[in-house]
Design a protein around this motif. Structure first.
Motif, PDB file in Angstrom:
ATOM      1  N   GLU A 195       0.814  -1.218   0.000  1.00 44.78           N
ATOM      2  CA  GLU A 195       0.000   0.000   0.000  1.00 44.78           C
ATOM      3  C   GLU A 195       0.847   1.268   0.000  1.00 44.78           C
ATOM      4  O   GLU A 195       0.384   2.327  -0.434  1.00 44.78           O
ATOM      5  CB  GLU A 195      -0.920   0.003   1.220  1.00 44.78           C
ATOM      6  N   ALA A 196       2.073   1.166   0.483  1.00 45.06           N
ATOM      7  CA  ALA A 196       2.902   2.359   0.681  1.00 45.06           C
ATOM      8  C   ALA A 196       3.587   2.835  -0.594  1.00 45.06           C
ATOM      9  O   ALA A 196       3.978   4.009  -0.676  1.00 45.06           O
ATOM     10  CB  ALA A 196       3.952   2.087   1.754  1.00 45.06           C
ATOM     11  N   TYR A 197       3.743   1.947  -1.567  1.00 42.00           N
ATOM     12  CA  TYR A 197       4.511   2.301  -2.765  1.00 42.00           C
ATOM     13  C   TYR A 197       3.708   2.040  -4.026  1.00 42.00           C
ATOM     14  O   TYR A 197       2.817   1.176  -4.053  1.00 42.00           O
ATOM     15  CB  TYR A 197       5.819   1.498  -2.809  1.00 42.00           C
ATOM     16  N   ALA A 198       4.059   2.800  -5.063  1.00 41.24           N
ATOM     17  CA  ALA A 198       3.405   2.610  -6.353  1.00 41.24           C
ATOM     18  C   ALA A 198       3.765   1.247  -6.920  1.00 41.24           C
ATOM     19  O   ALA A 198       4.843   0.713  -6.643  1.00 41.24           O
ATOM     20  CB  ALA A 198       3.844   3.712  -7.322  1.00 41.24           C
ATOM     21  N   PRO A 199       2.889   0.660  -7.703  1.00 40.28           N
ATOM     22  CA  PRO A 199       3.194  -0.652  -8.284  1.00 40.28           C
ATOM     23  C   PRO A 199       4.357  -0.567  -9.266  1.00 40.28           C
ATOM     24  O   PRO A 199       4.643   0.496  -9.836  1.00 40.28           O
ATOM     25  CB  PRO A 199       1.898  -1.048  -8.982  1.00 40.28           C
ATOM     26  N   ALA A 200       5.019  -1.685  -9.457  1.00 39.58           N
ATOM     27  CA  ALA A 200       6.113  -1.758 -10.432  1.00 39.58           C
ATOM     28  C   ALA A 200       5.550  -1.760 -11.849  1.00 39.58           C
ATOM     29  O   ALA A 200       4.344  -1.965 -12.066  1.00 39.58           O
ATOM     30  CB  ALA A 200       6.935  -3.024 -10.193  1.00 39.58           C
TER      31      ALA A 200
END
Length: 220
Positions: A195-200
């Motif tokens: 949830e904390a980071y944008a998807p790859a």
């Protein structure tokens, strides 16, 4: 200048490091007792927080200072150095490396210390599989200038199980890099991290799934 360079993380990307740590905890408990296991691991976690990478031997050295009259503990260093890392490669890991090698250079890009991490890469067979193209930094996401200087390329592909690393590199390199996220290991399945980071750019079930991808997937 290479057209494309594939940068592979090691821990929980090519090697099942969760399994390695499980084996270490089991060995500590069975050989030295639960109290030793818990104290060593507390020191290990403290050093990981302070340094930003796993410092197995440094944790052992610090613990040795706490129990200087426990000579049996010295054998833990041999256990760590001689651990059979080749048996902990994820299924399909070497095939994934060979698959993308047809399109560009393959390089290990790992975090770690200057003693144990190179030993892990050597013992696992990765040093040979990557023809000695090995980069190990304290904080690899902060060394992208060095990566570009050592391996200049028009395009990079970073394969890593940590969205934090993938996001940090994407923020610097932008469209120059394609980020690949193998969903394996505890970082890759932590809901808070997800949830904390944008998807790859590309998400796959595991490292073995790279063999199903073709060159066009990595194009800008």
């Amino acid at each position: 200048m290479d057209d494309i360079v594939f940068l592979f993380d090691v821990d929980n990307t090519l090697i099942d490091n969760d399994r390695v740590q499980h084996d270490l905890k089991t060995h500590l408990a069975e050989t030295y007792g639960a109290a030793t296991r818990d104290r060593y691991w507390a020191i290990f976690e403290e050093r990981f927080t302070a340094l930003g990478y796993a410092d197995y031997l440094g944790a052992l050295e610090r613990y040795r200072r706490e129990v200087p009259y426990e000579p049996r503990l010295l054998r833990l260093a041999n256990w760590l150095i001689d651990y059979p890392f080749a048996e902990r490669l994820y299924p399909g890991a070497l095939e994934a490396v060979r698959h993308v090698r047809q399109w560009g250079r393959v390089v290990v890009l790992s975090d770690g210390d200057a003693v144990f991490q190179p030993r892990k890469v050597e013992r696992s067979g990765l040093w040979s599989a990557f023809d000695g193209e090995i980069l190990i930094f304290v904080h690899k996401e902060q060394e992208l200038d060095a990566v570009e200087r050592l391996y200049p390329a028009r395009r990079y592909v970073l394969i890593d199980d940590k969205l934090r690393i993938l996001s940090a590199v994407k923020a610097v390199w932008g469209d120059k890099v394609a980020t690949v996220f193998p969903r394996q290991g505890h970082y890759a399945t932590d809901a808070r991290v997800l949830e904390a980071y944008a998807p790859a750019d590309i998400a796959i079930g595991g490292i073995r799934d790279i063999v199903a991808l073709d060159r066009n997937v990595f194009a800008p």
